[in-house]
Design a protein around this motif. Sequence first.
Motif, PDB file in Angstrom:
ATOM      1  N   THR A 171       0.805  -1.216   0.000  1.00 31.38           N
ATOM      2  CA  THR A 171       0.000   0.000   0.000  1.00 31.38           C
ATOM      3  C   THR A 171       0.841   1.269   0.000  1.00 31.38           C
ATOM      4  O   THR A 171       0.323   2.337  -0.271  1.00 31.38           O
ATOM      5  CB  THR A 171      -0.929   0.024   1.226  1.00 31.38           C
ATOM      6  OG1 THR A 171      -0.137  -0.156   2.399  1.00 31.38           O
ATOM      7  CG2 THR A 171      -1.971  -1.064   1.139  1.00 31.38           C
TER       8      THR A 171
ATOM      9  N   GLN B  63     -11.136   0.304  19.270  1.00 27.96           N
ATOM     10  CA  GLN B  63     -11.710  -1.034  19.105  1.00 27.96           C
ATOM     11  C   GLN B  63     -13.198  -0.960  18.754  1.00 27.96           C
ATOM     12  O   GLN B  63     -13.728  -1.846  18.098  1.00 27.96           O
ATOM     13  CB  GLN B  63     -11.518  -1.867  20.382  1.00 27.96           C
ATOM     14  CG  GLN B  63     -10.069  -2.147  20.729  1.00 27.96           C
ATOM     15  CD  GLN B  63      -9.335  -2.943  19.667  1.00 27.96           C
ATOM     16  OE1 GLN B  63      -9.900  -3.818  19.029  1.00 27.96           O
ATOM     17  NE2 GLN B  63      -8.063  -2.631  19.464  1.00 27.96           N
TER      18      GLN B  63
ATOM     19  N   ASN C 246     -14.235   2.828  13.783  1.00 29.77           N
ATOM     20  CA  ASN C 246     -13.236   2.761  12.710  1.00 29.77           C
ATOM     21  C   ASN C 246     -12.284   3.941  12.726  1.00 29.77           C
ATOM     22  O   ASN C 246     -11.151   3.844  12.280  1.00 29.77           O
ATOM     23  CB  ASN C 246     -13.921   2.725  11.343  1.00 29.77           C
ATOM     24  CG  ASN C 246     -14.538   1.386  11.062  1.00 29.77           C
ATOM     25  OD1 ASN C 246     -14.143   0.393  11.636  1.00 29.77           O
ATOM     26  ND2 ASN C 246     -15.517   1.360  10.176  1.00 29.77           N
ATOM     27  N   CYS C 247     -12.763   5.060  13.204  1.00 32.08           N
ATOM     28  CA  CYS C 247     -11.967   6.280  13.156  1.00 32.08           C
ATOM     29  C   CYS C 247     -12.219   7.082  14.426  1.00 32.08           C
ATOM     30  O   CYS C 247     -13.357   7.210  14.868  1.00 32.08           O
ATOM     31  CB  CYS C 247     -12.362   7.099  11.920  1.00 32.08           C
ATOM     32  SG  CYS C 247     -11.434   8.619  11.737  1.00 32.08           S
TER      33      CYS C 247
ATOM     34  N   ALA D 114      -1.034   2.929  17.457  1.00 29.64           N
ATOM     35  CA  ALA D 114      -0.714   2.414  16.116  1.00 29.64           C
ATOM     36  C   ALA D 114       0.318   1.290  16.199  1.00 29.64           C
ATOM     37  O   ALA D 114       0.188   0.264  15.522  1.00 29.64           O
ATOM     38  CB  ALA D 114      -0.200   3.546  15.229  1.00 29.64           C
TER      39      ALA D 114
ATOM     40  N   LEU E 208      -1.361  -1.895  17.447  1.00 29.75           N
ATOM     41  CA  LEU E 208      -2.155  -2.521  16.385  1.00 29.75           C
ATOM     42  C   LEU E 208      -1.240  -3.202  15.369  1.00 29.75           C
ATOM     43  O   LEU E 208      -1.551  -4.277  14.854  1.00 29.75           O
ATOM     44  CB  LEU E 208      -3.047  -1.482  15.701  1.00 29.75           C
ATOM     45  CG  LEU E 208      -4.184  -0.915  16.554  1.00 29.75           C
ATOM     46  CD1 LEU E 208      -4.851   0.254  15.844  1.00 29.75           C
ATOM     47  CD2 LEU E 208      -5.200  -1.995  16.884  1.00 29.75           C
ATOM     48  N   PHE E 209      -0.113  -2.586  15.098  1.00 25.96           N
ATOM     49  CA  PHE E 209       0.877  -3.135  14.167  1.00 25.96           C
ATOM     50  C   PHE E 209       1.477  -4.433  14.722  1.00 25.96           C
ATOM     51  O   PHE E 209       1.519  -5.456  14.038  1.00 25.96           O
ATOM     52  CB  PHE E 209       1.962  -2.084  13.924  1.00 25.96           C
ATOM     53  CG  PHE E 209       3.159  -2.566  13.169  1.00 25.96           C
ATOM     54  CD1 PHE E 209       3.088  -2.819  11.807  1.00 25.96           C
ATOM     55  CD2 PHE E 209       4.376  -2.743  13.811  1.00 25.96           C
ATOM     56  CE1 PHE E 209       4.202  -3.249  11.099  1.00 25.96           C
ATOM     57  CE2 PHE E 209       5.492  -3.170  13.116  1.00 25.96           C
ATOM     58  CZ  PHE E 209       5.405  -3.427  11.758  1.00 25.96           C
TER      59      PHE E 209
ATOM     60  N   GLU F 157      -1.923  -6.996  16.079  1.00 31.82           N
ATOM     61  CA  GLU F 157      -3.077  -7.317  15.241  1.00 31.82           C
ATOM     62  C   GLU F 157      -2.772  -7.292  13.746  1.00 31.82           C
ATOM     63  O   GLU F 157      -3.670  -7.435  12.929  1.00 31.82           O
ATOM     64  CB  GLU F 157      -4.240  -6.382  15.579  1.00 31.82           C
ATOM     65  CG  GLU F 157      -4.703  -6.559  17.023  1.00 31.82           C
ATOM     66  CD  GLU F 157      -5.974  -5.807  17.338  1.00 31.82           C
ATOM     67  OE1 GLU F 157      -6.815  -5.663  16.432  1.00 31.82           O
ATOM     68  OE2 GLU F 157      -6.113  -5.367  18.487  1.00 31.82           O
TER      69      GLU F 157
ATOM     70  N   TYR G 221      -1.795  -4.845  11.719  1.00 29.57           N
ATOM     71  CA  TYR G 221      -2.102  -3.660  10.919  1.00 29.57           C
ATOM     72  C   TYR G 221      -0.830  -3.109  10.293  1.00 29.57           C
ATOM     73  O   TYR G 221       0.274  -3.336  10.799  1.00 29.57           O
ATOM     74  CB  TYR G 221      -2.730  -2.563  11.793  1.00 29.57           C
ATOM     75  CG  TYR G 221      -4.196  -2.774  12.083  1.00 29.57           C
ATOM     76  CD1 TYR G 221      -5.163  -2.055  11.396  1.00 29.57           C
ATOM     77  CD2 TYR G 221      -4.613  -3.687  13.049  1.00 29.57           C
ATOM     78  CE1 TYR G 221      -6.505  -2.239  11.663  1.00 29.57           C
ATOM     79  CE2 TYR G 221      -5.953  -3.880  13.319  1.00 29.57           C
ATOM     80  CZ  TYR G 221      -6.896  -3.155  12.623  1.00 29.57           C
ATOM     81  OH  TYR G 221      -8.224  -3.342  12.883  1.00 29.57           O
ATOM     82  N   GLU G 222      -0.989  -2.386   9.210  1.00 27.90           N
ATOM     83  CA  GLU G 222       0.141  -1.699   8.586  1.00 27.90           C
ATOM     84  C   GLU G 222       0.048  -0.228   8.954  1.00 27.90           C
ATOM     85  O   GLU G 222      -1.036   0.361   8.915  1.00 27.90           O
ATOM     86  CB  GLU G 222       0.099  -1.852   7.067  1.00 27.90           C
ATOM     87  CG  GLU G 222       1.273  -1.200   6.376  1.00 27.90           C
ATOM     88  CD  GLU G 222       1.316  -1.477   4.883  1.00 27.90           C
ATOM     89  OE1 GLU G 222       2.365  -1.222   4.281  1.00 27.90           O
ATOM     90  OE2 GLU G 222       0.309  -1.936   4.324  1.00 27.90           O
ATOM     91  N   ILE G 223       1.174   0.353   9.309  1.00 22.76           N
ATOM     92  CA  ILE G 223       1.201   1.773   9.671  1.00 22.76           C
ATOM     93  C   ILE G 223       1.603   2.579   8.448  1.00 22.76           C
ATOM     94  O   ILE G 223       2.635   2.327   7.831  1.00 22.76           O
ATOM     95  CB  ILE G 223       2.199   2.044  10.820  1.00 22.76           C
ATOM     96  CG1 ILE G 223       1.776   1.289  12.075  1.00 22.76           C
ATOM     97  CG2 ILE G 223       2.304   3.546  11.083  1.00 22.76           C
ATOM     98  CD1 ILE G 223       2.775   1.383  13.215  1.00 22.76           C
TER      99      ILE G 223
END
Length: 156
Positions: free
Chosen positions: A71, A108, A111-112, A131, A134-135, A138, A140-142
């Motif tokens: 991304t 959680q 979404n925002c 962040a 979450l990375f 979970e 996620y991509e930062i």
Amino acid sequence: MPPATEISDGADLARIKYYRNQIVHAEKDEIAKQDFTIAWACDEHINELSSEFTKQIQDLPTEIKDRAEDTIPVNIRSQNDQYINEWMKDDSEFIVTRAAKHVAASIQLHNCIVVTGSSGTGKSSIIHHIALNLFKHEGYEIISLVTGPFRYNTLS
């Protein structure tokens, strides 16, 4: 037709096309032995192209998947990684506060979220900490969006 010394893919394709047209569009339904021998030599060019393009075609799904999953453009990735590494260093000294727990719980559920507060109250540290969690935990991509301080010029 390209000279025999030219061995590029384009030259091979031009030769194949030339001899194919000679055979397909011939006035008679027969071909001289000499012409057949010359045309049959294109088999070598076809095999060369085939093996090269077969590998490229086999690798294509992986390449498409990699590009689709990436991304962050390549030219920005290193800068993004540098920011994340800085965040990780800063996060090693992060102290979880009631505000940080509230932001973690809110993200959680929604979404925002928007984190607001006075200057110097730790808004950036909290969102960096969340962040990174979450990375790490979970998957996620930062994607860091870093902007400098805004300056408003007033006209006198």
